[in-house]
Design an enzyme around this catalytic site. Structure first.
Site, short mmCIF file in Angstrom:
data_model
loop_
_atom_site.label_atom_id
_atom_site.label_comp_id
_atom_site.label_asym_id
_atom_site.label_seq_id
_atom_site.Cartn_x
_atom_site.Cartn_y
_atom_site.Cartn_z
N SER A 16 0.83 -1.22 0.00
CA SER A 16 0.00 0.00 0.00
C SER A 16 0.86 1.26 0.00
O SER A 16 0.57 2.23 -0.73
CB SER A 16 -0.95 0.00 1.20
OG SER A 16 -0.27 -0.30 2.40
N ASP A 67 -2.00 -8.61 11.99
CA ASP A 67 -3.28 -9.01 11.41
C ASP A 67 -3.89 -10.24 12.08
O ASP A 67 -5.06 -10.54 11.87
CB ASP A 67 -3.11 -9.29 9.91
CG ASP A 67 -2.73 -8.03 9.16
OD1 ASP A 67 -3.18 -6.95 9.57
OD2 ASP A 67 -1.98 -8.13 8.19
N HIS A 79 6.19 -12.81 8.13
CA HIS A 79 6.33 -11.44 7.63
C HIS A 79 7.50 -11.37 6.66
O HIS A 79 8.48 -12.11 6.81
CB HIS A 79 6.56 -10.44 8.78
CG HIS A 79 6.22 -9.04 8.38
ND1 HIS A 79 7.13 -8.21 7.79
CD2 HIS A 79 5.06 -8.34 8.45
CE1 HIS A 79 6.54 -7.05 7.54
NE2 HIS A 79 5.29 -7.10 7.92
N HIS A 89 -1.67 -9.11 2.22
CA HIS A 89 -1.38 -7.80 2.85
C HIS A 89 -2.59 -7.43 3.72
O HIS A 89 -2.84 -8.07 4.73
CB HIS A 89 -1.08 -6.80 1.73
CG HIS A 89 -0.64 -5.44 2.17
ND1 HIS A 89 0.01 -5.21 3.33
CD2 HIS A 89 -0.75 -4.22 1.56
CE1 HIS A 89 0.28 -3.92 3.44
NE2 HIS A 89 -0.19 -3.29 2.37
N ARG A 94 3.04 -4.56 17.14
CA ARG A 94 1.65 -4.10 16.93
C ARG A 94 0.68 -5.22 17.33
O ARG A 94 -0.45 -4.96 17.73
CB ARG A 94 1.45 -3.71 15.45
CG ARG A 94 2.41 -2.61 14.99
CD ARG A 94 2.34 -2.41 13.50
NE ARG A 94 2.59 -3.65 12.77
CZ ARG A 94 2.37 -3.82 11.47
NH1 ARG A 94 1.91 -2.81 10.75
NH2 ARG A 94 2.61 -4.97 10.88
#
Ligand code: HAX
Length: 440
Positions: free
Chosen positions: A240, A371, A316, A270, A325
């Site tokens: 992105s 995620d 990742h 993603h 995160r």
């Protein structure tokens, strides 16, 4: 505007530094390129530059040099809130400084003044098929507003120079960013809540007003603030961010560039991974009809891997440890939804999946990324419509990518145009290598 004055000062200093680097050290090598990197999605190639965030494989993300924990601790918060203002994170990403209360107040006021969405955007959204995905609708809404671009208008009137281009970009960014959560909340209620819309609350900030317009009670406002901060930037190479930067490099305005970035975020590897992770957990619960034991969960992981599928939210391209995160959201979950079955499953998976992925031996990073957990917390607050997750991610990522393209213009970065080669050329280069490959 003090915010703009500060940015101007910083842009001018850095522009000189970049000019000097180019002039005096432009031919210094910073790496080599292998055939594996060219074929393999440019992994590890240092070919982009940004100061806005840096992703260390072992430490995780730093926004302008600050870790996730530091950002959550140092940024100003709304009164009585657990999480900082998203406007403060935007100020940090743009300027590199932790804002004072007064500085963040200026950004909050600007955002409130600019967040009203033109009526024609709602008409366009209303006329789209109800089956359209929320992130498609968001990209359409952003594209529809392109006609508002002051950058495009100034370009058409020959007003833009390399020196002032960033100021027009900045103006577009300030006009566009505050509207993104407003449009996303509208899309959510249009699609999933019978189009019963909740007007904005002029007293609330970016994250707080989003939660309000979604119609979800506290502490969803704090989770929104947290989530928007965490996903705001992850260096320049992710799809992105890179897409937005690439499109803007041809001097497209912020509207075209962000719409492209929103499309770039959509893929299951993603921004789509959040939905895949929640689906995976729900399938497991449905299959067993109870919280699995450790052994049952291990078996489900192996079944997934043996079927040639990935464990969503693990692995990742850059990170080689647990994503901070993920940890920040885990801590939020431990405080606010410790008894939720799906949340318990996320925690249990964290105990078993890294070992399994290590034994499986393929993924370079056996640890969870952000995620894996987001969907579980969103679903707990009622946002269980998977297809909305990329749109949520888009709200957050807009802060980082729009900061980046402002700086791209500020530092005069040129149009991006890497060189491609043919497979024949790669074969020929490899033949020249002293270690001959058997297949030649
Ligand atoms: N489960 C099973 N296998 C995995 C895996 C996982 N979670 N992660 C990687 N692998 C496999 C890859 O599919 C690849 O297999 P092949 O050699 O058969 O192609 C191998 O391990 C090597 O991959 P890698 O080098 O470790 O990972 P990549 O850099 O190629 O890809 C991905 C990184 C994030 C896309 C990958 O780890 C993945 O698909 N994870 C699951 C999806 C996911 O969580 N995506 C979100 C990532 C964070 C993000 O960008 N959010 O927006």
């Amino acid at each position: 505007m003090k915010f703009k004055e500060k940015l101007k000062e910083k842009v001018e200093i850095q522009r000189e530094e970049v000019t000097k680097l180019l002039k005096d050290y432009g031919d210094v090598k910073i790496g080599d390129i292998t055939i594996a990197q060219v074929i393999g999605g440019m992994r590890g190639l240092k070919v982009l530059v940004t100061d806005i965030s840096y992703l260390d494989p072992f430490e995780g993300i730093r926004y302008r040099g600050y870790t996730v924990d530091e950002v959550l601790e140092k940024l100003p918060k709304p009164k009585g809130a657990e999480m900082p203002y998203d406007e403060a994170q935007f100020y940090l990403l743009m300027t590199g400084d932790i804002p004072t209360e007064e500085e963040v107040r200026e950004v909050i006021d600007i955002f409130k003044e600019k967040r009203k969405v033109p009526n024609y955007v709602y008409r366009v959204l209303d006329s789209m098929p109800r089956e359209a995905r929320p992130d498609v609708m968001l990209a359409v809404a952003v594209g529809t507003m392109q006609q508002e671009s002051v950058f495009a208008k100034a370009y058409a009137e020959n007003k833009i120079t390399k020196q002032n281009a960033w100021e027009y970009m900045f103006e577009d960014v300030l006009n566009l960013l505050p509207k993104i959560p407003m449009i996303a909340a509208y899309i959510y209620r249009l699609k999933y809540k019978n189009n019963e819309q909740i007007p904005q609350n002029p007293d609330l900030d970016f994250g707080g007003n989003f939660a309000y317009m979604m119609g979800i009670d506290k502490p969803y406002d704090d989770f929104s603030r947290l989530y928007f901060i965490l996903l705001s930037d992850h260096e320049s190479g992710n799809v992105s961010a890179h897409t937005t930067h690439l499109v803007a490099s041809a001097w497209a305005d912020a509207y075209y560039s962000l719409a492209a970035g929103i499309n770039g975020l959509s893929g299951p590897l993603h921004g789509g991974a959040t939905q895949e992770a929640l689906k995976w957990f729900q399938e497991l619960l449905k299959k067993l009809n109870k919280i699995p034991t450790k052994q049952e969960l291990e078996q489900f992981c192996w079944d997934t891997l043996n079927a040639g599928q990935v464990i969503p939210g693990y692995g990742h391209a850059v990170l080689r440890k647990t994503d901070p995160r993920f940890v920040a959201q885990l801590e939020f979950g431990e405080k606010h939804l410790p008894d939720d079955p799906l949340f318990q499953l996320v925690s249990l998976l964290y105990e078993v999946a890294p070992d399994i992925l290590t034994k499986h031996g393929k993924a370079k990073n056996p640890w969870p990324n952000c995620d894996n957990i987001t969907g579980t917390i969103q679903a707990y607050y009622g946002v269980n419509q998977y297809e909305f997750y990329p749109a949520l991610f888009d709200i957050s990522r807009s802060m980082g990518v729009l900061s980046n393209i402002t700086w791209d213009r500020g530092l005069g970065y040129p149009i991006e145009r890497p060189k491609s080669v043919t497979i024949e050329m790669l074969k020929s280069i490899s033949r020249q290598d002293t270690i001959k490959k058997t297949w030649f």
